[in-house]
Design a protein around this motif. Sequence first.
Motif, mmCIF file in Angstrom:
data_model
loop_
_atom_site.group_PDB
_atom_site.id
_atom_site.type_symbol
_atom_site.label_atom_id
_atom_site.label_comp_id
_atom_site.label_asym_id
_atom_site.label_seq_id
_atom_site.Cartn_x
_atom_site.Cartn_y
_atom_site.Cartn_z
ATOM 1 N N GLY A 75 0.779 -1.221 0.000
ATOM 2 C CA GLY A 75 0.000 0.000 0.000
ATOM 3 C C GLY A 75 0.817 1.281 0.000
ATOM 4 N N ARG A 76 2.130 1.168 0.027
ATOM 5 C CA ARG A 76 2.995 2.355 0.004
ATOM 6 C C ARG A 76 3.532 2.558 -1.399
ATOM 7 N NH1 ARG A 76 7.293 1.557 4.616
ATOM 8 N NH2 ARG A 76 7.978 3.552 3.794
ATOM 9 N N VAL A 77 3.841 3.801 -1.727
ATOM 10 C CA VAL A 77 4.444 4.118 -3.013
ATOM 11 C C VAL A 77 5.820 3.459 -3.074
ATOM 12 C CG1 VAL A 77 5.310 5.983 -4.458
ATOM 13 C CG2 VAL A 77 3.214 6.291 -3.153
ATOM 14 N N GLY A 78 6.128 2.831 -4.217
ATOM 15 C CA GLY A 78 7.396 2.118 -4.381
ATOM 16 C C GLY A 78 8.614 2.975 -4.119
ATOM 17 N N GLY A 79 9.680 2.313 -3.786
ATOM 18 C CA GLY A 79 10.954 2.959 -3.492
ATOM 19 C C GLY A 79 12.012 1.889 -3.333
ATOM 20 N N VAL A 80 12.864 2.071 -2.362
ATOM 21 C CA VAL A 80 13.956 1.134 -2.122
ATOM 22 C C VAL A 80 13.849 0.573 -0.712
ATOM 23 C CG1 VAL A 80 16.467 0.856 -1.980
ATOM 24 C CG2 VAL A 80 15.486 2.412 -3.667
ATOM 25 N N VAL A 81 13.913 -0.746 -0.616
ATOM 26 C CA VAL A 81 14.026 -1.411 0.673
ATOM 27 C C VAL A 81 15.509 -1.710 0.862
ATOM 28 C CG1 VAL A 81 13.498 -3.460 2.037
ATOM 29 C CG2 VAL A 81 11.755 -2.493 0.527
ATOM 30 N N VAL A 82 16.088 -1.154 1.914
ATOM 31 C CA VAL A 82 17.485 -1.426 2.229
ATOM 32 C C VAL A 82 17.485 -2.605 3.197
ATOM 33 C CG1 VAL A 82 19.624 -0.529 3.195
ATOM 34 C CG2 VAL A 82 18.099 0.991 1.905
ATOM 35 N N CYS A 83 17.931 -3.757 2.695
ATOM 36 C CA CYS A 83 17.950 -4.978 3.503
ATOM 37 C C CYS A 83 19.292 -5.060 4.218
ATOM 38 C CB CYS A 83 17.725 -6.190 2.601
ATOM 39 S SG CYS A 83 17.582 -7.723 3.517
ATOM 40 N N ASP A 84 19.268 -4.864 5.514
ATOM 41 C CA ASP A 84 20.480 -4.850 6.332
ATOM 42 C C ASP A 84 20.836 -6.278 6.754
ATOM 43 O OD1 ASP A 84 22.547 -4.393 8.093
ATOM 44 O OD2 ASP A 84 21.368 -3.168 9.477
ATOM 45 N N VAL A 85 21.981 -6.750 6.273
ATOM 46 C CA VAL A 85 22.438 -8.106 6.590
ATOM 47 C C VAL A 85 23.690 -8.085 7.471
ATOM 48 C CG1 VAL A 85 21.417 -9.149 4.526
ATOM 49 C CG2 VAL A 85 23.749 -8.257 4.425
ATOM 50 N N ALA A 86 23.985 -6.955 8.083
ATOM 51 C CA ALA A 86 25.204 -6.792 8.879
ATOM 52 C C ALA A 86 25.266 -7.752 10.068
ATOM 53 C CB ALA A 86 25.332 -5.354 9.362
ATOM 54 N N HIS A 87 24.116 -8.187 10.567
ATOM 55 C CA HIS A 87 24.107 -9.052 11.748
ATOM 56 C C HIS A 87 24.134 -10.539 11.419
ATOM 57 C CE1 HIS A 87 23.635 -5.617 14.316
ATOM 58 N NE2 HIS A 87 22.622 -5.204 13.572
ATOM 59 N N VAL A 88 24.134 -10.897 10.137
ATOM 60 C CA VAL A 88 24.185 -12.312 9.748
ATOM 61 C C VAL A 88 25.536 -12.874 10.166
ATOM 62 C CG1 VAL A 88 24.156 -13.926 7.819
ATOM 63 C CG2 VAL A 88 22.562 -11.997 7.851
ATOM 64 N N VAL A 89 25.512 -13.925 10.993
ATOM 65 C CA VAL A 89 26.741 -14.471 11.562
ATOM 66 C C VAL A 89 27.451 -15.424 10.598
ATOM 67 C CG1 VAL A 89 27.707 -15.814 13.468
ATOM 68 C CG2 VAL A 89 25.825 -14.239 13.890
ATOM 69 N N HIS A 90 26.751 -16.436 10.134
ATOM 70 C CA HIS A 90 27.330 -17.447 9.245
ATOM 71 C C HIS A 90 26.476 -17.545 7.986
ATOM 72 C CE1 HIS A 90 30.121 -18.707 12.332
ATOM 73 N NE2 HIS A 90 29.113 -18.833 13.182
ATOM 74 N N PRO A 91 26.743 -16.684 7.005
ATOM 75 C CA PRO A 91 25.913 -16.719 5.797
ATOM 76 C C PRO A 91 26.094 -18.032 5.051
ATOM 77 C CG PRO A 91 27.807 -15.300 5.462
ATOM 78 C CD PRO A 91 27.828 -15.714 6.901
ATOM 79 N N GLY A 92 24.995 -18.524 4.504
ATOM 80 C CA GLY A 92 25.022 -19.749 3.722
ATOM 81 C C GLY A 92 24.058 -19.627 2.565
ATOM 82 N N VAL A 93 23.819 -20.739 1.920
ATOM 83 C CA VAL A 93 22.916 -20.757 0.776
ATOM 84 C C VAL A 93 21.513 -20.304 1.197
ATOM 85 C CG1 VAL A 93 21.855 -22.253 -0.959
ATOM 86 C CG2 VAL A 93 24.276 -22.494 -0.423
ATOM 87 N N VAL A 94 21.109 -20.615 2.420
ATOM 88 C CA VAL A 94 19.793 -20.187 2.906
ATOM 89 C C VAL A 94 19.731 -18.658 2.964
ATOM 90 C CG1 VAL A 94 18.219 -20.233 4.875
ATOM 91 C CG2 VAL A 94 19.339 -22.329 4.136
ATOM 92 N N THR A 95 20.814 -18.020 3.356
ATOM 93 C CA THR A 95 20.860 -16.553 3.387
ATOM 94 C C THR A 95 20.669 -15.992 1.988
ATOM 95 O OG1 THR A 95 22.449 -16.697 5.208
ATOM 96 C CG2 THR A 95 22.205 -14.553 4.129
ATOM 97 N N VAL A 96 21.364 -16.579 1.021
ATOM 98 C CA VAL A 96 21.256 -16.122 -0.367
ATOM 99 C C VAL A 96 19.843 -16.367 -0.889
ATOM 100 C CG1 VAL A 96 22.153 -16.409 -2.708
ATOM 101 C CG2 VAL A 96 23.719 -16.468 -0.757
ATOM 102 N N GLU A 97 19.273 -17.519 -0.565
ATOM 103 C CA GLU A 97 17.902 -17.810 -0.976
ATOM 104 C C GLU A 97 16.931 -16.789 -0.383
ATOM 105 O OE1 GLU A 97 14.435 -21.230 -0.580
ATOM 106 O OE2 GLU A 97 16.488 -21.758 -0.053
ATOM 107 N N ALA A 98 17.136 -16.461 0.893
ATOM 108 C CA ALA A 98 16.274 -15.474 1.541
ATOM 109 C C ALA A 98 16.364 -14.124 0.833
ATOM 110 C CB ALA A 98 16.647 -15.335 3.011
ATOM 111 N N LEU A 99 17.573 -13.706 0.491
ATOM 112 C CA LEU A 99 17.740 -12.426 -0.200
ATOM 113 C C LEU A 99 17.054 -12.439 -1.564
ATOM 114 C CD1 LEU A 99 21.431 -11.590 0.717
ATOM 115 C CD2 LEU A 99 19.358 -10.441 1.539
ATOM 116 N N ALA A 100 17.180 -13.548 -2.268
ATOM 117 C CA ALA A 100 16.532 -13.655 -3.583
ATOM 118 C C ALA A 100 15.015 -13.589 -3.445
ATOM 119 C CB ALA A 100 16.960 -14.944 -4.276
ATOM 120 N N ARG A 101 14.478 -14.287 -2.467
ATOM 121 C CA ARG A 101 13.023 -14.287 -2.261
ATOM 122 C C ARG A 101 12.531 -12.922 -1.781
ATOM 123 N NH1 ARG A 101 11.070 -19.408 -0.366
ATOM 124 N NH2 ARG A 101 9.070 -18.359 -0.111
#
Length: 119
Positions: free
Chosen positions: A32-58
């Motif tokens: 319901g909001r006018v489009g723009g940019v969502v800044v997805c902050d991943v600075a707190h991700v401890v052990h990134p893996g394929v699941v992290t990448v999948e989450a970002l893609a989704r």
Amino acid sequence: MAASATTFAIGATLTRADIPVLCADLAELVRGRVGGVVVCDVAHVVHPGVVTVEALARLRLTARRHGWRLAVAGAGPDLLELVRLLGLTDVLFEVGRQSEQREEACGVEEVVDGRDPPG
């Protein structure tokens, strides 16, 4: 008028079961909001893996479905390397910068085998 921006953070640990919940939370945030940019902050991700990448893609797909772009911020070297190895750098990270070493944007490089006959 400047584009709207909002921040969405991912926690330190992430499982595949968390992905639908993250996507629903993001959809609720931007619906319901006018489009723009969502800044997805991943600075707190401890052990990134394929699941992290999948989450970002989704999350990127979810943002696009609602007329928003997703920009990833705070990615550490491990996540950056994993995304690079999976060939998703141009998909998950801002492409506005020049490609590394003047490679084609799609990441395809021609390799010539010296044993191949010319022509």
